[in-house]
Scaffold this active site. Structure first.
Site, PDB file in Angstrom:
ATOM      1  N   GLU A 191       0.849  -1.145   0.017  1.00 40.64           N
ATOM      2  CA  GLU A 191       0.119  -0.003   0.018  1.00 40.64           C
ATOM      3  C   GLU A 191       0.759   1.328  -0.065  1.00 40.64           C
ATOM      4  O   GLU A 191       0.536   2.049   0.762  1.00 40.64           O
ATOM      5  CB  GLU A 191      -0.967   0.104   1.103  1.00 40.64           C
ATOM      6  CG  GLU A 191      -1.894  -0.938   1.096  1.00 40.64           C
ATOM      7  CD  GLU A 191      -3.020  -0.798   2.158  1.00 40.64           C
ATOM      8  OE1 GLU A 191      -2.842  -0.466   3.246  1.00 40.64           O
ATOM      9  OE2 GLU A 191      -4.279  -1.386   1.726  1.00 40.64           O
ATOM     10  N   GLU A 215      -6.038  -8.102  -0.875  1.00 40.77           N
ATOM     11  CA  GLU A 215      -6.668  -7.960   0.240  1.00 40.77           C
ATOM     12  C   GLU A 215      -7.907  -7.118  -0.011  1.00 40.77           C
ATOM     13  O   GLU A 215      -8.404  -6.547  -0.855  1.00 40.77           O
ATOM     14  CB  GLU A 215      -6.034  -6.722   1.289  1.00 40.77           C
ATOM     15  CG  GLU A 215      -4.914  -7.038   1.804  1.00 40.77           C
ATOM     16  CD  GLU A 215      -4.139  -5.998   2.462  1.00 40.77           C
ATOM     17  OE1 GLU A 215      -4.632  -5.060   3.050  1.00 40.77           O
ATOM     18  OE2 GLU A 215      -2.803  -5.676   2.594  1.00 40.77           O
TER      19      GLU A 215
HETATM   20  P1  P53 Z   1      -6.921  -2.287   9.386  1.00 40.32           P
HETATM   21  C1  P53 Z   1      -6.048   2.201   5.619  1.00 40.32           C
HETATM   22  C2  P53 Z   1      -6.779   1.908   4.465  1.00 40.32           C
HETATM   23  C3  P53 Z   1      -6.979   0.947   3.635  1.00 40.32           C
HETATM   24  C4  P53 Z   1      -6.146  -0.402   4.100  1.00 40.32           C
HETATM   25  O1  P53 Z   1      -6.869  -2.522   7.951  1.00 40.32           O
HETATM   26  C5  P53 Z   1      -5.421  -0.166   5.208  1.00 40.32           C
HETATM   27  C6  P53 Z   1      -5.191   0.983   5.796  1.00 40.32           C
HETATM   28  C7  P53 Z   1      -4.512   0.982   7.109  1.00 40.32           C
HETATM   29  O2  P53 Z   1      -5.090   0.889   8.270  1.00 40.32           O
HETATM   30  O3  P53 Z   1      -4.352  -1.136   5.735  1.00 40.32           O
HETATM   31  C8  P53 Z   1      -4.444  -2.655   4.930  1.00 40.32           C
HETATM   32  O4  P53 Z   1      -6.279  -3.480  10.258  1.00 40.32           O
HETATM   33  C9  P53 Z   1      -3.064  -3.150   5.299  1.00 40.32           C
HETATM   34  C10 P53 Z   1      -3.252  -3.898   6.200  1.00 40.32           C
HETATM   35  C11 P53 Z   1      -4.377  -3.698   7.335  1.00 40.32           C
HETATM   36  C12 P53 Z   1      -5.625  -3.949   6.470  1.00 40.32           C
HETATM   37  O5  P53 Z   1      -5.432  -2.912   5.187  1.00 40.32           O
HETATM   38  O6  P53 Z   1      -6.664  -1.253   9.871  1.00 40.32           O
HETATM   39  O7  P53 Z   1      -2.402  -3.556   4.226  1.00 40.32           O
HETATM   40  O8  P53 Z   1      -2.096  -4.179   6.746  1.00 40.32           O
HETATM   41  O9  P53 Z   1      -4.483  -4.692   8.154  1.00 40.32           O
HETATM   42  C13 P53 Z   1      -6.848  -3.521   7.178  1.00 40.32           C
HETATM   43  O10 P53 Z   1      -8.455  -2.577   9.718  1.00 40.32           O
END
Ligand code: P53
Length: 476
Positions: A179, A374
């Site tokens: 990201e 993801e």
């Molecule tokens: P969490 C922000 C916006 C979109 C994805 O996020 C993001 C973030 C940062 O928080 O992170 C990604 O755990 C990232 C993972 C993360 C996952 O999305 O905040 O690649 O490491 O855990 C979900 O709910």
């Protein structure tokens, strides 16, 4: 109507995690501290803080995480039971180079990932590996100021080189920086830290810092891609972009134009990854801002030589914007709520249609294979007394997103390599540090402070996803 069509035969169904969010064992096997080890617990309304050193009166969720470091054989067995074809994780940089700037890697760290990848391959699960996923060695931050320093390029490329050579016979799919475009929101303290290991001093221009750091990361990524291909041309090395498509709030021409600039501002990173050069509007923007960045002619040549093989991206939500009366998009201020979509408990705007849009948008822009690495719903789960989790809300989220993905692949002809939903086993949230923001098909008995048995339980979504994979997406 039901859509019983299947995905392509070689479609890579799986799940995704990141080392620092599940391994724990933060000091085992010679691992050095990483930036994740100084990140405290936060929640939806209180951001995680970054302490200068580990302090007794704070809780650091990544130290223990879900103890995957010791329990991975049990967890991978559960992934195999679901039918995973691939498993996306990251290599904790500080296990391989504890300080980040050593000449020689740490053998115990290398051995850990050898064993982990062997365990996956035992079940024909292909590892999909991110090199840098929010876990820069802390020493590189304290000594060099993180990615504000050009020398990080050399350290990262050495790390990539060691990993490529060591695991080439076990890992075919790689990504360089997780990201990388989160730092578009340079005002948010968390993103410049997690992406680039940057803590700014007062008076510093965070926007300029972000563009400089991102430039060094893109050069490092391009060098790594070139190197990987020279080691083995079959290596597939992708970018990793946080895709939150930005919509205009209305059809007013000024909203449309501003939205276009917003998309350019959030996705120029993948322009450079895929095309190998900076878009002209951005070079003009640097001039307008008098940024005077350290971008050399040699850098520009390297960007051209190391373009990515595919676009890996995360998809959780979409954004919306409207013309604020000025030309330049600032993500911290210029987003507005979309009245047509509902948000999750953590305020993320759920939008399955946006995934089909994103898949088509990337295809039109880059004409490269795509990989959804993801996707998922962070939600509070209840473990029943008989150890079940009835997560119908998660099944609905996944169903709706996979259905859109299916239309993109089978109707629109998007070249999609696979799908690895986030946090296939519950893990520490990156944004808040909570355990209670859960994404998994597998429940981990652990609370926000690391208390619990850490036992694993199959949720209802586990059996649902198992059937999706088993029918190759014909039954959703
Ligand atoms: P969490 C922000 C916006 C979109 C994805 O996020 C993001 C973030 C940062 O928080 O992170 C990604 O755990 C990232 C993972 C993360 C996952 O999305 O905040 O690649 O490491 O855990 C979900 O709910």
């Amino acid at each position: 109507a039901k859509d019983n069509r299947e995905f392509p035969a070689d479609f890579l169904w799986g799940g995704a995690v990141a080392a620092h969010q599940l391994e724990g064992g933060y000091q085992e096997g010679g691992k050095g501290l990483s930036i994740a080890d100084l990140f405290t617990l936060g929640d939806k309304d209180h951001p995680r803080t970054i302490t200068a050193k580990i302090e007794d009166d704070h809780y650091y969720p990544n130290h223990q995480a879900i103890d995957f470091y010791h329990r991975y054989p049990e967890d991978i067995k559960l992934f195999a039971e679901m039918g995973f074809k691939c498993f996306r994780t990251s290599i904790a940089w500080s296990r391989i180079f504890p300080n980040g700037d050593e000449e020689e890697p740490n053998e115990a760290g290398l051995k850990f990932y050898d064993d982990l990848f062997d365990e996956c391959l035992k079940y024909d699960i292909q590892p999909v590996v991110t090199l840098s996923h929010f876990e820069i060695p802390l020493h590189l931050v304290q000594e060099y100021g993180g990615w504000r320093d050009r020398r990080l390029i050399e350290f990262f490329v050495r790390f990539a080189d060691v990993c490529f050579r060591r695991y080439n016979n076990k890992v075919k799919y790689w990504m360089t920086f997780n990201e990388i475009n989160n730092q578009t929101n340079f005002e948010a303290a968390g993103h410049l830290y997690t992406n680039s290991g940057i803590i700014s001093q007062s008076g510093e221009d965070r926007e300029k810092l972000m563009y400089q750091a991102a430039h060094y990361e893109l050069v490092a990524s391009a060098q790594a891609v070139k190197l990987g291909h020279s080691i083995d041309p079959k290596m597939q090395i992708g970018s990793m972009i946080a895709m939150c498509p930005i919509y205009p709030l209305t059809s007013k021409p000024e909203d449309i134009l501003f939205t276009q600039r917003a998309m350019q501002t959030r996705y120029w990173f993948s322009d450079v990854h895929a095309n190998g050069y900076y878009p002209q509007w951005l070079l003009n923007f640097f001039d307008k801002k008098n940024f005077d960045l350290d971008i050399t002619t040699a850098d520009l040549a390297q960007l051209k030589e190391g373009t990515v093989d595919y676009i890996g991206f995360s998809y959780y939500m979409s954004f919306t914007t409207e013309y604020p009366g000025h030309e330049d998009f600032n993500e911290a201020h210029d987003l507005v709520a979309n009245p047509y979509v509902k948000a999750s408990e953590w305020g993320w705007q759920i939008d399955p249609t946006g995934l089909r849009y994103a898949l088509n948008w990337f295809t039109d822009r880059y004409h490269l294979p795509l990989f959804v690495v993801e996707n998922g719903l962070g939600a509070v789960d209840q473990l029943t007394e008989d150890h079940k989790v009835h997560d119908d809300y998660r099944i609905k989220y996944m169903h709706d997103h996979i259905l859109q993905m299916k239309k993109a692949v089978l109707d629109d002809g998007v070249d999609l390599m696979g799908y690895t939903p986030w946090g296939c086993i519950d893990l520490v949230s990156a944004g808040t540090g909570e355990m209670s923001k859960r994404y998994g098909f597998i429940y981990v008995d652990e609370d926000d402070y690391g208390r619990g048995s850490l036992d694993r339980y199959r949720k209802d979504s586990f059996y649902w996803y198992q059937n999706v994979i088993n029918t190759n997406g014909a039954e959703l």
